[in-house]
Design a protein around this motif. Structure first.
Motif, PDB file in Angstrom:
ATOM      1  N   LYS A 229       1.005  -1.289   0.095  1.00  0.00           N
ATOM      2  CA  LYS A 229       0.108   0.049  -0.038  1.00  0.00           C
ATOM      3  C   LYS A 229       0.805   1.239  -0.049  1.00  0.00           C
ATOM      4  CE  LYS A 229      -4.188  -1.768   2.064  1.00  0.00           C
ATOM      5  NZ  LYS A 229      -5.163  -1.884   3.410  1.00  0.00           N
ATOM      6  N   ILE A 230       2.025   1.243   0.736  1.00  0.00           N
ATOM      7  CA  ILE A 230       2.963   2.389   0.705  1.00  0.00           C
ATOM      8  C   ILE A 230       3.281   2.478  -0.663  1.00  0.00           C
ATOM      9  CG2 ILE A 230       4.910   3.296   1.713  1.00  0.00           C
ATOM     10  CD1 ILE A 230       4.330   1.829   4.203  1.00  0.00           C
ATOM     11  N   PHE A 231       3.861   1.299  -1.255  1.00  0.00           N
ATOM     12  CA  PHE A 231       4.493   1.328  -2.351  1.00  0.00           C
ATOM     13  C   PHE A 231       3.565   2.315  -3.412  1.00  0.00           C
ATOM     14  CE2 PHE A 231       7.755  -2.133  -2.062  1.00  0.00           C
ATOM     15  CZ  PHE A 231       8.651  -1.166  -1.040  1.00  0.00           C
ATOM     16  N   GLU A 232       2.068   1.505  -3.479  1.00  0.00           N
ATOM     17  CA  GLU A 232       1.179   2.244  -4.244  1.00  0.00           C
ATOM     18  C   GLU A 232       1.162   3.707  -4.078  1.00  0.00           C
ATOM     19  OE1 GLU A 232      -2.517   0.091  -3.473  1.00  0.00           O
ATOM     20  OE2 GLU A 232      -1.718  -1.720  -4.166  1.00  0.00           O
ATOM     21  N   ARG A 233       1.080   4.095  -3.000  1.00  0.00           N
ATOM     22  CA  ARG A 233       1.034   5.569  -2.704  1.00  0.00           C
ATOM     23  C   ARG A 233       2.157   6.318  -3.242  1.00  0.00           C
ATOM     24  NH1 ARG A 233       1.354   6.387   3.299  1.00  0.00           N
ATOM     25  NH2 ARG A 233       3.706   6.608   2.957  1.00  0.00           N
ATOM     26  N   ILE A 234       3.406   5.737  -3.213  1.00  0.00           N
ATOM     27  CA  ILE A 234       4.633   6.497  -3.689  1.00  0.00           C
ATOM     28  C   ILE A 234       4.489   6.380  -5.172  1.00  0.00           C
ATOM     29  CG2 ILE A 234       7.171   6.313  -4.135  1.00  0.00           C
ATOM     30  CD1 ILE A 234       7.284   5.244  -1.333  1.00  0.00           C
TER      31      ILE A 234
ATOM     32  N   SER B 221       2.733  -0.287  14.909  1.00  0.00           N
ATOM     33  CA  SER B 221       1.904  -0.614  13.441  1.00  0.00           C
ATOM     34  C   SER B 221       2.044   0.853  12.482  1.00  0.00           C
ATOM     35  CB  SER B 221       0.273  -0.772  13.720  1.00  0.00           C
ATOM     36  OG  SER B 221      -0.117   0.466  14.247  1.00  0.00           O
ATOM     37  N   ALA B 222       2.544   1.974  12.945  1.00  0.00           N
ATOM     38  CA  ALA B 222       2.936   2.907  12.096  1.00  0.00           C
ATOM     39  C   ALA B 222       4.328   3.092  11.735  1.00  0.00           C
ATOM     40  CB  ALA B 222       2.272   4.154  12.783  1.00  0.00           C
ATOM     41  N   TYR B 223       4.954   2.392  12.176  1.00  0.00           N
ATOM     42  CA  TYR B 223       6.319   2.410  12.087  1.00  0.00           C
ATOM     43  C   TYR B 223       6.780   2.634  10.695  1.00  0.00           C
ATOM     44  CZ  TYR B 223      11.734   1.791  13.001  1.00  0.00           C
ATOM     45  OH  TYR B 223      13.206   1.833  13.162  1.00  0.00           O
ATOM     46  N   VAL B 224       6.729   1.678   9.819  1.00  0.00           N
ATOM     47  CA  VAL B 224       7.187   1.562   8.390  1.00  0.00           C
ATOM     48  C   VAL B 224       6.490   2.594   7.565  1.00  0.00           C
ATOM     49  CG1 VAL B 224       7.255   0.132   6.131  1.00  0.00           C
ATOM     50  CG2 VAL B 224       7.514  -1.027   8.515  1.00  0.00           C
ATOM     51  N   ASP B 225       5.195   2.846   7.859  1.00  0.00           N
ATOM     52  CA  ASP B 225       4.570   3.984   7.209  1.00  0.00           C
ATOM     53  C   ASP B 225       5.384   5.480   7.249  1.00  0.00           C
ATOM     54  OD1 ASP B 225       2.130   4.780   5.361  1.00  0.00           O
ATOM     55  OD2 ASP B 225       2.070   6.251   6.841  1.00  0.00           O
ATOM     56  N   ARG B 226       5.656   5.656   8.758  1.00  0.00           N
ATOM     57  CA  ARG B 226       6.301   6.857   8.921  1.00  0.00           C
ATOM     58  C   ARG B 226       7.638   6.992   8.439  1.00  0.00           C
ATOM     59  NH1 ARG B 226       3.875   6.932  15.182  1.00  0.00           N
ATOM     60  NH2 ARG B 226       1.891   7.676  14.691  1.00  0.00           N
ATOM     61  N   CYS B 227       8.322   6.000   8.442  1.00  0.00           N
ATOM     62  CA  CYS B 227       9.782   5.669   7.744  1.00  0.00           C
ATOM     63  C   CYS B 227       9.707   6.407   6.259  1.00  0.00           C
ATOM     64  CB  CYS B 227      10.276   4.330   7.816  1.00  0.00           C
ATOM     65  SG  CYS B 227      10.940   3.958   9.259  1.00  0.00           S
ATOM     66  N   PHE B 228       8.538   5.749   5.698  1.00  0.00           N
ATOM     67  CA  PHE B 228       8.539   6.159   4.142  1.00  0.00           C
ATOM     68  C   PHE B 228       8.078   7.656   4.028  1.00  0.00           C
ATOM     69  CE2 PHE B 228       9.056   1.896   3.355  1.00  0.00           C
ATOM     70  CZ  PHE B 228       9.670   1.697   2.109  1.00  0.00           C
ATOM     71  N   GLN B 229       7.284   8.025   5.212  1.00  0.00           N
ATOM     72  CA  GLN B 229       6.676   9.619   4.981  1.00  0.00           C
ATOM     73  C   GLN B 229       7.944  10.456   5.127  1.00  0.00           C
ATOM     74  OE1 GLN B 229       3.904  10.736   7.938  1.00  0.00           O
ATOM     75  NE2 GLN B 229       2.903   8.893   7.752  1.00  0.00           N
TER      76      GLN B 229
END
Length: 394
Positions: free
Chosen positions: A21-26, A361-369
């Motif tokens: 999902k993060i990759f889709e956003r990027i 649960s928010a760790y990876v998403d915040r890294c990519f932010q």
């Protein structure tokens, strides 16, 4: 003539499942970015992958997100322009040729850990001061807890109001812990290597999770700074009830807190929390200070009503001769993993967890932010955030 950003190749090497999902956003936000994912599981030894990453995987990458896996040599990554680490620090890669022999910008995930680590600090601090192990034992025994000794302990619980939190390293984590402590009625004082004498110098210019931290540096009632023992001892001597260790690990901070520092903190029988790196504390000195307090308390008889003559959470004045530290909460150790026979496991009034306080649960998403913020800044020609200063080590 073509316009727009140049094509980028983002290589992601992480010990997690692919964050689709993060990759889709990027890909939606940055259609010029190609993404390659490589999952690298780790051993129990911190930062060490179970297998080697093929060097050729780095060859065409212009951007890299990683926990610790890096190209073996600068020649293996001729196109690499930015490396983003999912950790808050980079001490674990400080000997890599990519760190020592290149000028490739390095950014960290400092700023994402504040919310969950602050909750861990609160959890362990209150579990200790409210004798949660005792309460939990009563529940396991199906007991309403009528024993006098237990009630004696609980009658001596002090809340946090009016106590002083000393934050050794007022970065993003320290600022969020300071925010929580302030809300609980504590006084907060801060220590940093460099002076913070102006409103601008007190600001946090890194990544901030919205609604958290101390963006303008407003919570400390006093701010101390310095890089030598005298400066540190002056700070530690400010009647600190609870010391949070949140400085990065560098050559200068290795065993920063030893016997002398424990003796200063013992004047208030402080509680120590370490969420940084285990090597910052001299563990034998910490164990000795914890044992000194426990030996003294254990030697005291109970009052007739069941309370201690001197309670672990009593408001000890600085001019008493009460020895040692009343407790510690450690999410880090030296070494990691901590060997089963290490004496730290049996140190009294010490809570130990296996370097997990920052997980959530928010760790990876915040890294990519953070990466996304920096992709925007690169596109606009602006200064990146969370950049590592190699000369300082953080």
């Amino acid at each position: 003539m073509g316009g727009g950003p140049k094509p980028e190749h983002l290589l992601v090497i992480l010990p997690f499942n692919e964050p689709t999902k993060i990759f889709e956003r990027i890909r939606r936000k940055y259609p010029y970015v190609k993404i390659t994912f490589h999952r690298l599981l780790f051993t129990e030894t911190p930062w060490q992958g179970r297998e080697s990453v093929p060097p050729e995987i780095f060859h065409d990458a212009t951007l890299l997100i990683t926990l610790s896996a890096l190209p073996p040599t600068p020649q293996d990554c001729p196109k690499l322009e930015l490396i983003h680490f999912t950790s808050a620090g980079t001490n674990h890669v400080a000997n890599s040729p990519i760190y020592t022999d290149t000028t490739i910008p390095l950014t960290t995930s400092s700023g994402i850990h504040g919310p969950q680590i602050a909750e861990w600090v609160l959890l362990t601090t209150l579990a200790s001061s409210h004798y949660y192990a005792l309460l939990e034992s009563w529940q396991r025994k199906h007991s309403w807890g009528k024993d006098q000794r237990g009630f004696g302990l609980l009658r001596n619980v002090n809340d946090r109001v009016g106590q002083r939190l000393g934050v050794l390293g007022y970065g993003s984590i320290g600022r969020q812990v300071g925010r929580v402590a302030k809300a609980m009625g504590m006084d907060v004082i801060a220590y940093t290597a460099s002076p913070r004498n102006t409103p601008e110098s007190k600001k946090d210019h890194g990544f901030i999770v919205p609604g958290t931290g101390d963006p303008n540096g407003e919570f400390p009632s006093a701010w101390y700074s310095g890089t030598d023992k005298a400066d540190l001892h002056h700070f530690l001597g400010q009647d600190i009830d609870h010391l949070l260790v949140s400085v990065p690990l560098t050559k200068q901070t290795m065993h920063l807190l030893g016997k002398e520092e424990m003796e200063i903190l013992s004047k208030r029988n402080a509680f120590i929390t370490n969420i940084s790196r285990g090597q910052i504390i001299d563990q034998p000195a910490l164990i000795a200070a914890l044992r000194a307090f426990d030996d003294h308390v254990s030697s005291k008889d109970l009052h007739a009503d069941g309370s201690f003559a001197i309670a672990p959470e009593a408001d000890i004045k600085a001019d008493t001769s009460f020895p040692g530290l009343r407790g510690a909460a450690l999410d880090v150790a030296d070494p990691e993993p901590l060997p089963p026979d290490d004496p730290l496991w049996d140190a009294p009034n010490c809570i130990i967890t296996p370097h997990i306080s920052g997980q959530g649960s928010a760790y990876v998403d915040r890294c990519f932010q953070i990466l996304e913020v920096n992709l925007d800044r690169r596109e606009q020609g602006e200064k990146l955030i969370n950049v590592v200063d190699r000369s300082k080590g953080y």
